[in-house]
Design an enzyme around this catalytic site. Structure first.
Site, PDB file in Angstrom:
ATOM      1  N   PRO A   1       0.786  -1.243   0.000  1.00 18.50           N
ATOM      2  CA  PRO A   1       0.000   0.000   0.000  1.00 18.50           C
ATOM      3  C   PRO A   1       0.819   1.296   0.000  1.00 18.50           C
ATOM      4  O   PRO A   1       0.243   2.377  -0.064  1.00 18.50           O
ATOM      5  CB  PRO A   1      -0.833  -0.109   1.285  1.00 18.50           C
ATOM      6  CG  PRO A   1      -0.095  -1.067   2.144  1.00 18.50           C
ATOM      7  CD  PRO A   1       0.633  -1.996   1.246  1.00 18.50           C
TER       8      PRO A   1
ATOM      9  N   TYR B   1       2.710   9.095  -8.501  1.00 18.47           N
ATOM     10  CA  TYR B   1       1.788   9.170  -7.359  1.00 18.47           C
ATOM     11  C   TYR B   1       0.415   9.697  -7.800  1.00 18.47           C
ATOM     12  O   TYR B   1      -0.619   9.149  -7.399  1.00 18.47           O
ATOM     13  CB  TYR B   1       2.375  10.069  -6.260  1.00 18.47           C
ATOM     14  CG  TYR B   1       1.749   9.814  -4.907  1.00 18.47           C
ATOM     15  CD1 TYR B   1       2.367   8.981  -3.977  1.00 18.47           C
ATOM     16  CD2 TYR B   1       0.523  10.383  -4.564  1.00 18.47           C
ATOM     17  CE1 TYR B   1       1.789   8.723  -2.744  1.00 18.47           C
ATOM     18  CE2 TYR B   1      -0.064  10.132  -3.342  1.00 18.47           C
ATOM     19  CZ  TYR B   1       0.572   9.309  -2.435  1.00 18.47           C
ATOM     20  OH  TYR B   1      -0.018   9.054  -1.222  1.00 18.47           O
TER      21      TYR B   1
HETATM   22  C1  FAD Z   1      -6.755  -4.214   4.997  1.00 17.75           C
HETATM   23  C2  FAD Z   1      -6.481  -3.545   3.666  1.00 17.75           C
HETATM   24  C3  FAD Z   1      -6.032  -2.236   3.632  1.00 17.75           C
HETATM   25  C4  FAD Z   1      -5.772  -1.607   2.413  1.00 17.75           C
HETATM   26  N1  FAD Z   1      -5.316  -0.331   2.403  1.00 17.75           N
HETATM   27  C5  FAD Z   1      -5.030   0.252   1.225  1.00 17.75           C
HETATM   28  C6  FAD Z   1      -4.531   1.560   1.172  1.00 17.75           C
HETATM   29  O1  FAD Z   1      -4.322   2.205   2.198  1.00 17.75           O
HETATM   30  N2  FAD Z   1      -4.279   2.108  -0.040  1.00 17.75           N
HETATM   31  C7  FAD Z   1      -4.516   1.402  -1.214  1.00 17.75           C
HETATM   32  O2  FAD Z   1      -4.303   1.932  -2.305  1.00 17.75           O
HETATM   33  N3  FAD Z   1      -4.992   0.168  -1.200  1.00 17.75           N
HETATM   34  C8  FAD Z   1      -5.251  -0.415  -0.013  1.00 17.75           C
HETATM   35  N4  FAD Z   1      -5.729  -1.662  -0.008  1.00 17.75           N
HETATM   36  C9  FAD Z   1      -6.007  -2.293  -1.293  1.00 17.75           C
HETATM   37  C10 FAD Z   1      -7.348  -1.853  -1.878  1.00 17.75           C
HETATM   38  O3  FAD Z   1      -8.291  -1.748  -0.854  1.00 17.75           O
HETATM   39  C11 FAD Z   1      -7.739  -2.868  -2.937  1.00 17.75           C
HETATM   40  O4  FAD Z   1      -6.769  -2.792  -3.960  1.00 17.75           O
HETATM   41  C12 FAD Z   1      -9.135  -2.679  -3.509  1.00 17.75           C
HETATM   42  O5  FAD Z   1     -10.097  -2.996  -2.545  1.00 17.75           O
HETATM   43  C13 FAD Z   1      -9.322  -3.547  -4.756  1.00 17.75           C
HETATM   44  O6  FAD Z   1     -10.664  -3.576  -5.118  1.00 17.75           O
HETATM   45  P1  FAD Z   1     -11.303  -4.905  -5.720  1.00 17.75           P
HETATM   46  O7  FAD Z   1     -12.719  -4.539  -6.013  1.00 17.75           O
HETATM   47  O8  FAD Z   1     -10.450  -5.419  -6.794  1.00 17.75           O
HETATM   48  O9  FAD Z   1     -11.232  -5.989  -4.574  1.00 17.75           O
HETATM   49  P2  FAD Z   1     -11.965  -6.032  -3.162  1.00 17.75           P
HETATM   50  O10 FAD Z   1     -12.138  -4.665  -2.597  1.00 17.75           O
HETATM   51  O11 FAD Z   1     -11.244  -7.034  -2.346  1.00 17.75           O
HETATM   52  O12 FAD Z   1     -13.421  -6.586  -3.505  1.00 17.75           O
HETATM   53  C14 FAD Z   1     -13.661  -7.924  -3.818  1.00 17.75           C
HETATM   54  C15 FAD Z   1     -15.078  -8.271  -3.432  1.00 17.75           C
HETATM   55  O13 FAD Z   1     -15.338  -9.610  -3.810  1.00 17.75           O
HETATM   56  C16 FAD Z   1     -16.024 -10.251  -2.759  1.00 17.75           C
HETATM   57  N5  FAD Z   1     -15.815 -11.697  -2.867  1.00 17.75           N
HETATM   58  C17 FAD Z   1     -14.704 -12.402  -2.511  1.00 17.75           C
HETATM   59  N6  FAD Z   1     -14.913 -13.713  -2.764  1.00 17.75           N
HETATM   60  C18 FAD Z   1     -16.144 -13.808  -3.290  1.00 17.75           C
HETATM   61  C19 FAD Z   1     -16.913 -14.905  -3.750  1.00 17.75           C
HETATM   62  N7  FAD Z   1     -16.446 -16.154  -3.699  1.00 17.75           N
HETATM   63  N8  FAD Z   1     -18.139 -14.662  -4.237  1.00 17.75           N
HETATM   64  C20 FAD Z   1     -18.629 -13.404  -4.295  1.00 17.75           C
HETATM   65  N9  FAD Z   1     -17.952 -12.337  -3.852  1.00 17.75           N
HETATM   66  C21 FAD Z   1     -16.727 -12.528  -3.375  1.00 17.75           C
HETATM   67  C22 FAD Z   1     -15.436  -9.632  -1.506  1.00 17.75           C
HETATM   68  O14 FAD Z   1     -16.280  -9.782  -0.382  1.00 17.75           O
HETATM   69  C23 FAD Z   1     -15.299  -8.182  -1.930  1.00 17.75           C
HETATM   70  O15 FAD Z   1     -16.460  -7.436  -1.673  1.00 17.75           O
HETATM   71  C24 FAD Z   1      -5.988  -2.310   1.193  1.00 17.75           C
HETATM   72  C25 FAD Z   1      -6.452  -3.620   1.235  1.00 17.75           C
HETATM   73  C26 FAD Z   1      -6.682  -4.254   2.442  1.00 17.75           C
HETATM   74  C27 FAD Z   1      -7.146  -5.679   2.456  1.00 17.75           C
END
Ligand code: FAD
Length: 390
Positions: free
Chosen positions: A292, A384
């Site tokens: 991150p 950035y």
């Molecule tokens: C604790 C934490 C802190 C973070 N802090 C930062 C930060 O400070 N800065 C930054 O840039 N990035 C940060 N990140 C990363 C950022 O949050 C992610 O890159 C972002 O959430 C990506 O979005 P996404 O939709 O790809 O995945 P996600 O947000 O993970 O969404 C995936 C979704 O799929 C759902 N899902 C999973 N499995 C299944 C299934 N089998 N069936 C149906 N649904 C399912 C999940 O519940 C979730 O809602 C952080 C991540 C975490 C875990």
């Protein structure tokens, strides 16, 4: 059930994809394992690149972000007891980043989808994908205990790093690139007015620290810690003390407040290639993870789904598949540049267990160079605020 694009996961990637497809006349259904409340309250990222802000604005979901978000035009790098500002506005021709929490972006997207009767289903069990190497892929799931099936033309795997889509692709066709870091971030969300107008990234002999924020009343603060650290060993007073030590300067102290949430997050770099198999497309964290430090995870997810939405819209309007065929390659060009930047920021600012005094002097020299050379500062600034979107 039947739709054009079946989307697994209602995180930022899945919701934004569904919304962008809707704006281009393509139907989708979003299937989520967790509850709506859980997804809308999950505290994660909070820094939006210039291009992500524009994408949300152009898609008509940026009004609240523009009212409540905090526009930042620089960051501070702190090392050797001094702070140095990197002025994004001056170095990038007026660009900046928006501090607006990820769960607020999620709420805005959910509201936009529901306002037009978008199909979002929460709390599904046993979600599974099949037949995505053929032309009629299916998503299977249980809803309120009843087995159901969604037939679609394409599946978007937006289900994050621990989702089911990536592991459903035969392992023999996937190349995995990974680096796990020998440290984690202990993060808190605190009811405390941010002690700085802009983010402060601190290199300290006791380890990295970051001062960030989510609103004028809420601070988000992190310290580097061992990956196996147990949060139970960190009472609030100990966390504040460590933050004061790493971020404090002569005559400057952090404003403290009550700790609303705390947790430890491991750090890894991860990429899977290709990001497509048959009619299954991976987007966001299901395909890649960045540490991150560069504030890139959410932004990279938004960049992927922009490419995917455009490719699917082109297919449905003209029947042409060239953008879909180029999806993986188009995304991976950006992914690897963002991986490089996130790795670079992480290596420059953290203490590594195996490093020796040479490495520490090298890190300090790098920080000195980045903050004293206009060319180096510009490189940091343009990455950035976000490299241009295709
Ligand atoms: C604790 C934490 C802190 C973070 N802090 C930062 C930060 O400070 N800065 C930054 O840039 N990035 C940060 N990140 C990363 C950022 O949050 C992610 O890159 C972002 O959430 C990506 O979005 P996404 O939709 O790809 O995945 P996600 O947000 O993970 O969404 C995936 C979704 O799929 C759902 N899902 C999973 N499995 C299944 C299934 N089998 N069936 C149906 N649904 C399912 C999940 O519940 C979730 O809602 C952080 C991540 C975490 C875990």
């Amino acid at each position: 059930m039947r739709t054009q694009v079946g989307i697994v996961g209602a995180g930022p990637a899945g919701l934004l994809l569904s919304h962008l497809l809707h704006l281009q006349g393509v139907e989708s259904v979003v299937l989520e394992a967790r509850s709506r409340q859980y997804v809308e309250e999950r505290v994660r990222a909070g820094v939006l690149e210039h291009g992500t802000v524009n994408t949300l604005k152009e898609a008509g979901v940026g009004a609240r972000m523009m009212r409540q978000g905090l526009m930042h035009h620089g960051i501070e790098l702190q090392f050797a007891k001094r702070r140095h500002r990197i002025d994004f506005q001056e170095l990038t021709g007026g660009k900046g980043v928006m501090v607006y929490a990820q769960h607020e972006v999620v709420k805005d997207l959910v509201e936009a989808r529901l306002a037009v009767q978008g199909q979002l289903y929460y709390e599904l069990e046993d979600v599974r994908v099949s037949a995505f190497d053929g032309s009629k892929p299916k998503i299977h799931f249980r809803r309120d205990g009843t087995a159901q099936e969604l037939t679609c033309d394409f599946i978007a795997g937006c289900d994050g790093f621990h989702g089911i889509c990536r592991p459903s692709i035969p392992a023999r066709v996937l190349n995995i690139f990974e680096r796990v870091y020998p440290f984690a971030w202990l993060g808190i969300l605190a009811q405390a007015a941010p002690s700085s107008k802009e983010l402060i990234y601190a290199y300290h002999e006791r380890g990295f620290a970051l001062l960030s924020m989510r609103s004028p009343e809420i601070s988000r603060l992190y310290i580097q810690c061992p990956p196996e650290e147990d949060i139970a060993n960190w009472p609030d007073e100990k966390i504040w003390q460590e933050l004061q030590t790493r971020l404090g300067m002569d005559g400057w102290k952090l404003t403290e407040g009550s700790v609303l949430q705390k947790g430890i997050t491991g750090m890894r770099s991860f990429v899977v290639e290709p990001m497509r198999f048959g009619s299954l497309f991976l987007a966001g964290d299901s395909a890649h993870i960045v540490p991150p430090t560069g504030a890139k995870g959410l932004n990279l997810a938004a960049a992927d789904v922009r490419v995917l939405a455009r490719a699917l819209a082109e297919y449905y309007s003209s029947g042409k598949t060239h953008l879909l065929d180029a999806y993986s390659e188009t995304c991976l060009r950006r992914v690897w540049k963002v991986q490089r930047f996130s790795w670079w920021m992480t290596s420059m600012l953290h203490r590594f267990a195996e490093e020796n005094p040479f490495d520490q002097r090298r890190q300090l020299a790098e920080l000195d160079y980045v903050t004293s050379s206009r060319a180096a500062s510009t490189s940091l600034a343009e990455n950035y605020v976000g490299l241009p979107l295709d």
